[in-house]
Design a protein around this motif. Structure first.
Motif, PDB file in Angstrom:
ATOM      1  N   TRP A 202       0.886  -1.274  -0.035  1.00 48.98           N
ATOM      2  CA  TRP A 202       0.065   0.047  -0.005  1.00 48.98           C
ATOM      3  C   TRP A 202       0.943   1.162  -0.074  1.00 48.98           C
ATOM      4  O   TRP A 202       0.156   2.321  -0.330  1.00 48.98           O
ATOM      5  CB  TRP A 202      -0.829   0.023   1.383  1.00 48.98           C
ATOM      6  CG  TRP A 202      -0.343   0.181   2.593  1.00 48.98           C
ATOM      7  CD1 TRP A 202       0.283  -1.283   3.258  1.00 48.98           C
ATOM      8  CD2 TRP A 202       0.097   1.149   3.387  1.00 48.98           C
ATOM      9  NE1 TRP A 202       0.886  -0.694   4.440  1.00 48.98           N
ATOM     10  CE2 TRP A 202       0.845   0.883   4.446  1.00 48.98           C
ATOM     11  CE3 TRP A 202      -0.029   2.474   3.449  1.00 48.98           C
ATOM     12  CZ2 TRP A 202       1.215   1.695   5.299  1.00 48.98           C
ATOM     13  CZ3 TRP A 202       0.529   3.281   4.049  1.00 48.98           C
ATOM     14  CH2 TRP A 202       1.259   2.869   5.052  1.00 48.98           C
TER      15      TRP A 202
ATOM     16  N   ASN B 167      -5.008   5.424   0.802  1.00 52.31           N
ATOM     17  CA  ASN B 167      -4.661   4.133  -0.179  1.00 52.31           C
ATOM     18  C   ASN B 167      -4.720   3.015   0.542  1.00 52.31           C
ATOM     19  O   ASN B 167      -5.444   1.917   0.379  1.00 52.31           O
ATOM     20  CB  ASN B 167      -3.383   4.371  -0.923  1.00 52.31           C
ATOM     21  CG  ASN B 167      -3.062   3.111  -1.882  1.00 52.31           C
ATOM     22  OD1 ASN B 167      -4.155   3.140  -2.827  1.00 52.31           O
ATOM     23  ND2 ASN B 167      -2.071   2.503  -1.702  1.00 52.31           N
ATOM     24  N   LEU B 168      -4.181   3.029   2.020  1.00 55.73           N
ATOM     25  CA  LEU B 168      -4.190   1.810   2.883  1.00 55.73           C
ATOM     26  C   LEU B 168      -5.667   1.569   3.296  1.00 55.73           C
ATOM     27  O   LEU B 168      -6.043   0.414   3.157  1.00 55.73           O
ATOM     28  CB  LEU B 168      -3.453   2.075   4.193  1.00 55.73           C
ATOM     29  CG  LEU B 168      -3.559   1.122   5.228  1.00 55.73           C
ATOM     30  CD1 LEU B 168      -3.146  -0.287   4.713  1.00 55.73           C
ATOM     31  CD2 LEU B 168      -2.775   1.608   6.535  1.00 55.73           C
TER      32      LEU B 168
ATOM     33  N   LEU C  21      -7.447  -0.157   0.328  1.00 59.83           N
ATOM     34  CA  LEU C  21      -6.873  -1.506  -0.012  1.00 59.83           C
ATOM     35  C   LEU C  21      -7.559  -2.406   1.286  1.00 59.83           C
ATOM     36  O   LEU C  21      -8.168  -3.748   1.034  1.00 59.83           O
ATOM     37  CB  LEU C  21      -5.471  -1.923   0.160  1.00 59.83           C
ATOM     38  CG  LEU C  21      -5.172  -0.972  -1.230  1.00 59.83           C
ATOM     39  CD1 LEU C  21      -3.325  -1.083  -1.187  1.00 59.83           C
ATOM     40  CD2 LEU C  21      -5.487  -2.158  -2.543  1.00 59.83           C
TER      41      LEU C  21
ATOM     42  N   ASP D 156      -5.925  -0.239  -5.356  1.00 57.68           N
ATOM     43  CA  ASP D 156      -4.713   0.579  -5.113  1.00 57.68           C
ATOM     44  C   ASP D 156      -4.759   1.792  -5.911  1.00 57.68           C
ATOM     45  O   ASP D 156      -4.736   1.699  -7.368  1.00 57.68           O
ATOM     46  CB  ASP D 156      -3.593  -0.392  -5.537  1.00 57.68           C
ATOM     47  CG  ASP D 156      -2.177   0.006  -4.935  1.00 57.68           C
ATOM     48  OD1 ASP D 156      -2.007   1.292  -4.786  1.00 57.68           O
ATOM     49  OD2 ASP D 156      -1.341  -0.697  -5.043  1.00 57.68           O
TER      50      ASP D 156
END
Length: 166
Positions: free
Chosen positions: A38, A145-146, A149, A155
């Motif tokens: 990530w 982004n983390l 995901l 992503d």
């Protein structure tokens, strides 16, 4: 007329609410392999005795690191050291010249929040732009982004080497 308080350019906080267990959030920060899912294109950790950690091996305080990102050439990398976490943190590291970063998971109003604090940022004008503004912007993106995901999403990183970020 009240005197306005001066902006504290030495630290910032980024809070991201994530509806997932604190253990899963912490796991995403624990090994070179999980960081690369990530955050990073390359995450290498070396023990204090000079041994390179395996990709699935958890890094520890005292380890040093070398990091590279997608969208940036190999010449752009960060070197730092994993520090002992402070109260409430599960991770703390020296982020090159940009200061120290502490990461924690907190519960507020029934919500799980990933909290990142970057502090001890140098106080010259260039550091304010590069480290306060630049790092805060970067961390906001990578933490989102983390979250994407972990919540089963996409992503969001640019992985096309011909699209450079500089």
């Amino acid at each position: 007329m009240e005197e306005q308080s001066k902006k504290d350019w030495s630290r910032f906080t980024v809070n991201i609410p994530i509806d997932i267990s604190p253990e899963k959030i912490k796991e995403a920060w624990s090994t070179p392999k999980t960081l690369e899912t990530w955050f990073l294109r390359l995450a290498e950790f070396t023990t204090p005795s000079g041994e390179k950690r395996k990709r699935e091996e958890k890094f520890k305080p005292g380890d040093s690191y070398r990091w590279q990102w997608y969208g940036w050439p190999d010449s752009v990398e960060e070197h730092g050291k994993i520090l002992k976490p402070e109260s409430g943190e599960f991770l703390r590291f020296k982020f090159g010249k940009a200061g120290d970063v502490g990461v924690s998971v907190v519960e507020e109003h029934g919500q799980t929040i990933l909290r990142l604090i970057q502090e001890n940022i140098p106080q010259d004008e260039e550091s304010r732009m590069n480290f306060y503004v630049g790092c805060k912007t970067g961390w906001t993106f990578y933490l989102l982004n983390l979250k994407s995901l972990l919540m089963g999403g996409t992503d969001l990183r640019n992985k096309k080497s011909n699209l450079q970020m500089d």
